[in-house]
Scaffold this active site. Structure first.
Site: not given
Ligand code: APR
Length: 249
Positions: A107, A124
Protein backbone atom coordinates in the site's frame (compact mmCIF):
# COMPACT_ATOMS: atom_id res chain seq x y z
CA UNK A 1 -17.00 -19.11 19.47
CA UNK A 2 -17.82 -17.66 16.07
CA UNK A 3 -17.38 -13.94 15.51
CA UNK A 4 -19.72 -11.48 13.81
CA UNK A 5 -18.55 -12.73 10.40
CA UNK A 6 -19.44 -16.32 11.40
CA UNK A 7 -15.79 -17.35 11.39
CA UNK A 8 -14.26 -19.64 13.94
CA UNK A 9 -10.50 -19.39 14.37
CA UNK A 10 -9.28 -22.89 15.24
CA UNK A 11 -7.43 -23.21 18.55
CA UNK A 12 -4.45 -24.73 16.73
CA UNK A 13 -3.95 -21.56 14.73
CA UNK A 14 -4.24 -19.38 17.80
CA UNK A 15 -1.57 -21.42 19.58
CA UNK A 16 0.82 -21.36 16.67
CA UNK A 17 0.36 -17.65 16.22
CA UNK A 18 0.91 -17.13 19.95
CA UNK A 19 4.13 -19.16 19.88
CA UNK A 20 5.66 -17.56 16.79
CA UNK A 21 8.81 -15.50 17.31
CA UNK A 22 9.74 -14.01 13.95
CA UNK A 23 6.70 -12.70 12.19
CA UNK A 24 6.17 -10.99 8.85
CA UNK A 25 2.89 -9.41 7.79
CA UNK A 26 2.37 -8.82 4.09
CA UNK A 27 -0.47 -6.43 3.40
CA UNK A 28 -2.37 -5.22 0.36
CA UNK A 29 -5.20 -2.84 -0.37
CA UNK A 30 -7.72 -5.00 1.55
CA UNK A 31 -6.35 -3.96 4.93
CA UNK A 32 -7.26 -0.35 4.17
CA UNK A 33 -10.71 -1.22 2.79
CA UNK A 34 -12.27 -0.85 6.25
CA UNK A 35 -10.79 2.67 6.39
CA UNK A 36 -12.82 3.53 3.30
CA UNK A 37 -9.94 3.32 0.81
CA UNK A 38 -11.04 1.58 -2.40
CA UNK A 39 -9.11 -1.55 -3.39
CA UNK A 40 -7.68 -1.79 -6.91
CA UNK A 41 -9.44 -4.80 -8.26
CA UNK A 42 -12.83 -4.41 -6.62
CA UNK A 43 -15.60 -2.64 -8.56
CA UNK A 44 -15.07 0.40 -6.33
CA UNK A 45 -11.45 0.59 -7.49
CA UNK A 46 -12.50 1.97 -10.85
CA UNK A 47 -12.07 5.69 -11.45
CA UNK A 48 -13.97 7.33 -14.31
CA UNK A 49 -13.96 3.98 -16.11
CA UNK A 50 -10.18 3.59 -15.93
CA UNK A 51 -8.55 0.60 -14.30
CA UNK A 52 -5.43 0.99 -12.16
CA UNK A 53 -3.44 -0.91 -14.77
CA UNK A 54 -4.20 1.80 -17.36
CA UNK A 55 -3.14 4.71 -15.17
CA UNK A 56 -0.30 3.39 -13.04
CA UNK A 57 2.29 3.22 -15.81
CA UNK A 58 5.11 5.43 -17.03
CA UNK A 59 3.57 5.26 -20.48
CA UNK A 60 0.26 6.71 -19.21
CA UNK A 61 2.12 9.44 -17.31
CA UNK A 62 4.19 10.46 -20.33
CA UNK A 63 1.13 10.48 -22.53
CA UNK A 64 -1.14 12.40 -20.19
CA UNK A 65 0.42 13.53 -16.89
CA UNK A 66 -2.67 15.59 -16.09
CA UNK A 67 -4.97 12.56 -16.26
CA UNK A 68 -2.65 10.45 -14.11
CA UNK A 69 -2.26 13.22 -11.55
CA UNK A 70 -6.03 13.76 -11.43
CA UNK A 71 -6.38 10.09 -10.49
CA UNK A 72 -3.75 10.46 -7.77
CA UNK A 73 -5.38 13.66 -6.55
CA UNK A 74 -8.69 11.76 -6.24
CA UNK A 75 -7.01 8.96 -4.31
CA UNK A 76 -5.08 11.39 -2.09
CA UNK A 77 -8.38 13.11 -1.32
CA UNK A 78 -9.89 9.85 -0.06
CA UNK A 79 -6.76 8.68 1.74
CA UNK A 80 -6.13 12.06 3.34
CA UNK A 81 -9.43 11.72 5.21
CA UNK A 82 -9.00 8.03 6.06
CA UNK A 83 -8.05 6.86 9.53
CA UNK A 84 -6.29 3.60 10.40
CA UNK A 85 -8.73 0.81 11.28
CA UNK A 86 -8.53 -2.03 13.86
CA UNK A 87 -6.54 -4.12 11.36
CA UNK A 88 -3.77 -1.51 11.14
CA UNK A 89 -3.90 -1.12 14.91
CA UNK A 90 -3.59 -4.86 15.56
CA UNK A 91 -0.38 -4.89 13.50
CA UNK A 92 1.04 -2.07 15.63
CA UNK A 93 0.42 -4.20 18.73
CA UNK A 94 1.99 -7.21 17.06
CA UNK A 95 5.15 -5.24 16.44
CA UNK A 96 5.41 -4.58 20.16
CA UNK A 97 4.58 -8.18 21.07
CA UNK A 98 6.86 -10.27 18.86
CA UNK A 99 10.65 -10.34 19.25
CA UNK A 100 10.95 -9.76 15.50
CA UNK A 101 8.24 -8.28 13.37
CA UNK A 102 8.42 -6.86 9.86
CA UNK A 103 5.56 -5.33 7.96
CA UNK A 104 5.81 -5.44 4.19
CA UNK A 105 3.08 -3.43 2.54
CA UNK A 106 2.13 -2.93 -1.08
CA UNK A 107 0.00 0.00 0.00
CA UNK A 108 1.12 3.51 -0.82
CA UNK A 109 -1.47 5.12 1.48
CA UNK A 110 0.83 5.53 4.50
CA UNK A 111 -1.87 4.26 6.90
CA UNK A 112 0.41 1.71 8.60
CA UNK A 113 2.81 4.43 9.67
CA UNK A 114 -0.07 6.71 10.59
CA UNK A 115 -1.35 3.93 12.88
CA UNK A 116 2.08 3.72 14.54
CA UNK A 117 3.84 0.82 12.82
CA UNK A 118 7.59 1.46 12.68
CA UNK A 119 9.33 -1.40 10.90
CA UNK A 120 7.44 -0.93 7.65
CA UNK A 121 8.75 -1.71 4.19
CA UNK A 122 6.64 0.29 1.73
CA UNK A 123 7.64 -1.85 -1.19
CA UNK A 124 5.53 0.05 -3.75
CA UNK A 125 6.42 3.51 -2.45
CA UNK A 126 4.28 6.22 -0.91
CA UNK A 127 1.75 8.43 -2.64
CA UNK A 128 2.50 11.45 -0.47
CA UNK A 129 6.07 11.48 -1.77
CA UNK A 130 6.93 12.75 -5.26
CA UNK A 131 10.00 12.50 -7.46
CA UNK A 132 11.35 15.12 -9.84
CA UNK A 133 11.47 13.67 -13.33
CA UNK A 134 14.66 15.64 -14.08
CA UNK A 135 16.70 15.70 -10.89
CA UNK A 136 15.26 12.46 -9.45
CA UNK A 137 15.18 13.99 -5.98
CA UNK A 138 12.22 13.01 -3.80
CA UNK A 139 10.21 15.11 -1.41
CA UNK A 140 6.82 15.09 0.30
CA UNK A 141 3.95 16.97 -1.30
CA UNK A 142 0.92 16.65 0.93
CA UNK A 143 -1.51 19.26 -0.43
CA UNK A 144 -5.03 17.94 -0.84
CA UNK A 145 -6.25 18.87 -3.35
CA UNK A 146 -3.09 19.65 -5.26
CA UNK A 147 -2.56 23.34 -6.03
CA UNK A 148 -1.51 22.64 -9.60
CA UNK A 149 -2.11 19.60 -11.77
CA UNK A 150 0.28 18.27 -12.88
CA UNK A 151 2.53 19.49 -10.03
CA UNK A 152 6.08 20.65 -10.71
CA UNK A 153 9.41 20.72 -8.94
CA UNK A 154 11.09 24.05 -8.05
CA UNK A 155 13.37 23.40 -11.07
CA UNK A 156 10.32 23.53 -13.34
CA UNK A 157 10.24 19.86 -14.30
CA UNK A 158 7.22 17.64 -13.75
CA UNK A 159 7.14 15.53 -10.62
CA UNK A 160 5.66 12.05 -10.49
CA UNK A 161 4.32 10.10 -7.53
CA UNK A 162 7.19 8.22 -5.85
CA UNK A 163 5.47 4.89 -6.32
CA UNK A 164 6.27 1.78 -8.33
CA UNK A 165 4.26 1.62 -11.51
CA UNK A 166 3.50 -1.43 -13.63
CA UNK A 167 6.59 -2.44 -15.56
CA UNK A 168 8.97 -0.71 -13.13
CA UNK A 169 11.52 -2.36 -10.86
CA UNK A 170 11.22 -2.35 -7.12
CA UNK A 171 13.89 -0.68 -5.00
CA UNK A 172 16.66 -3.31 -4.64
CA UNK A 173 17.42 -2.26 -1.06
CA UNK A 174 13.79 -2.69 0.00
CA UNK A 175 13.60 -5.99 -1.88
CA UNK A 176 16.66 -7.15 0.00
CA UNK A 177 15.20 -6.19 3.38
CA UNK A 178 11.94 -7.92 2.50
CA UNK A 179 13.74 -11.05 1.40
CA UNK A 180 15.80 -11.20 4.59
CA UNK A 181 12.64 -10.99 6.68
CA UNK A 182 10.85 -13.61 4.59
CA UNK A 183 13.59 -16.23 4.69
CA UNK A 184 13.95 -15.94 8.44
CA UNK A 185 10.33 -15.75 9.61
CA UNK A 186 8.39 -18.56 11.23
CA UNK A 187 4.98 -17.01 10.55
CA UNK A 188 3.79 -15.06 7.53
CA UNK A 189 0.42 -13.33 7.63
CA UNK A 190 -0.91 -12.47 4.17
CA UNK A 191 -3.57 -9.84 4.55
CA UNK A 192 -5.88 -8.25 2.01
CA UNK A 193 -3.98 -8.83 -1.20
CA UNK A 194 -5.26 -10.42 -4.37
CA UNK A 195 -1.80 -11.93 -4.86
CA UNK A 196 -1.60 -11.27 -8.58
CA UNK A 197 1.04 -8.55 -8.85
CA UNK A 198 4.64 -9.67 -9.09
CA UNK A 199 7.18 -9.75 -7.59
CA UNK A 200 5.27 -9.43 -4.29
CA UNK A 201 2.94 -12.28 -5.24
CA UNK A 202 6.03 -14.51 -5.09
CA UNK A 203 6.92 -13.52 -1.49
CA UNK A 204 4.75 -16.18 0.22
CA UNK A 205 6.53 -18.95 -1.69
CA UNK A 206 9.86 -17.65 -0.38
CA UNK A 207 8.66 -17.80 3.24
CA UNK A 208 7.04 -21.18 2.67
CA UNK A 209 10.27 -22.60 1.28
CA UNK A 210 12.09 -21.35 4.35
CA UNK A 211 9.64 -23.28 6.53
CA UNK A 212 7.24 -20.57 7.72
CA UNK A 213 3.59 -21.13 8.52
CA UNK A 214 1.37 -19.11 6.19
CA UNK A 215 -1.97 -17.66 7.25
CA UNK A 216 -4.07 -15.66 4.83
CA UNK A 217 -6.81 -13.23 5.81
CA UNK A 218 -9.07 -12.25 2.92
CA UNK A 219 -12.83 -12.44 2.33
CA UNK A 220 -12.05 -13.99 -1.07
CA UNK A 221 -9.98 -16.96 -2.18
CA UNK A 222 -6.81 -15.90 -4.03
CA UNK A 223 -4.10 -17.63 -6.06
CA UNK A 224 -2.09 -17.66 -2.82
CA UNK A 225 -4.73 -19.57 -0.86
CA UNK A 226 -3.57 -23.07 -1.93
CA UNK A 227 -0.09 -22.28 -0.61
CA UNK A 228 -1.36 -21.30 2.84
CA UNK A 229 -1.76 -23.47 5.92
CA UNK A 230 -4.95 -21.60 6.74
CA UNK A 231 -7.11 -19.05 5.01
CA UNK A 232 -9.49 -17.05 7.15
CA UNK A 233 -12.14 -15.85 4.73
CA UNK A 234 -13.19 -12.62 6.34
CA UNK A 235 -12.33 -8.98 6.91
CA UNK A 236 -8.98 -8.22 8.44
CA UNK A 237 -10.06 -5.66 11.06
CA UNK A 238 -11.96 -8.06 13.27
CA UNK A 239 -9.96 -11.17 12.40
CA UNK A 240 -6.56 -9.70 13.23
CA UNK A 241 -7.77 -8.58 16.62
CA UNK A 242 -9.08 -12.06 17.28
CA UNK A 243 -6.02 -13.81 16.02
CA UNK A 244 -3.74 -12.11 18.49
CA UNK A 245 -5.80 -11.18 21.54
CA UNK A 246 -2.62 -11.64 23.60
CA UNK A 247 -1.01 -8.78 21.68
CA UNK A 248 -4.00 -6.55 21.23
CA UNK A 249 -5.38 -6.37 24.74
N1 APR B 1 -10.10 -7.35 4.71
C1 APR B 1 -9.19 -8.11 4.07
N2 APR B 1 -9.11 -8.22 2.72
C2 APR B 1 -10.00 -7.53 2.00
C3 APR B 1 -10.99 -6.71 2.59
C4 APR B 1 -11.02 -6.63 4.01
N3 APR B 1 -11.92 -5.88 4.67
N4 APR B 1 -11.72 -6.15 1.59
C5 APR B 1 -11.21 -6.60 0.42
N5 APR B 1 -10.17 -7.45 0.65
C6 APR B 1 -9.32 -8.16 -0.31
C7 APR B 1 -9.96 -8.48 -1.65
O1 APR B 1 -10.68 -9.70 -1.58
C8 APR B 1 -8.74 -8.58 -2.57
O2 APR B 1 -8.23 -9.91 -2.61
O3 APR B 1 -8.23 -7.31 -0.62
C9 APR B 1 -7.70 -7.69 -1.88
C10 APR B 1 -7.37 -6.43 -2.65
O4 APR B 1 -6.77 -6.76 -3.86
P1 APR B 1 -6.23 -5.67 -4.89
O5 APR B 1 -7.24 -4.61 -5.08
O6 APR B 1 -5.75 -6.39 -6.08
O7 APR B 1 -5.01 -5.00 -4.09
P2 APR B 1 -3.51 -5.49 -3.93
O8 APR B 1 -3.41 -6.96 -3.87
O9 APR B 1 -2.92 -4.71 -2.82
O10 APR B 1 -2.88 -4.99 -5.31
C11 APR B 1 -1.50 -5.15 -5.53
O11 APR B 1 -1.61 -3.83 -7.50
O12 APR B 1 -2.45 -1.96 -8.61
C12 APR B 1 -1.39 -2.50 -7.95
O13 APR B 1 0.38 -1.35 -6.97
C13 APR B 1 -0.97 -1.69 -6.76
O14 APR B 1 -0.07 -2.42 -4.64
C14 APR B 1 -1.09 -2.64 -5.60
C15 APR B 1 -0.94 -3.99 -6.29
Amino acid sequence: MKNTQGILIPEEIRQRVLNAKRVVALTGAGISAESGVPTFRGADGLWQNYRAEELATLHAFRKDPELVWKWYDWRRGIIGKAQPNPGHEALVRMEAFYPRFTLITQNVDGLHRKAGSRNVIEIHGNLWRVRCTEEQKTFYLEDVPLREIPPRCACGALVRPDVVWFGESLDPELMNRARQALVSCDLLLIIGTSGVVQPVAGFPAVARQAGAMLIEINPAQTPLSPLCDFTLNGKSGELLRELIPHAVY
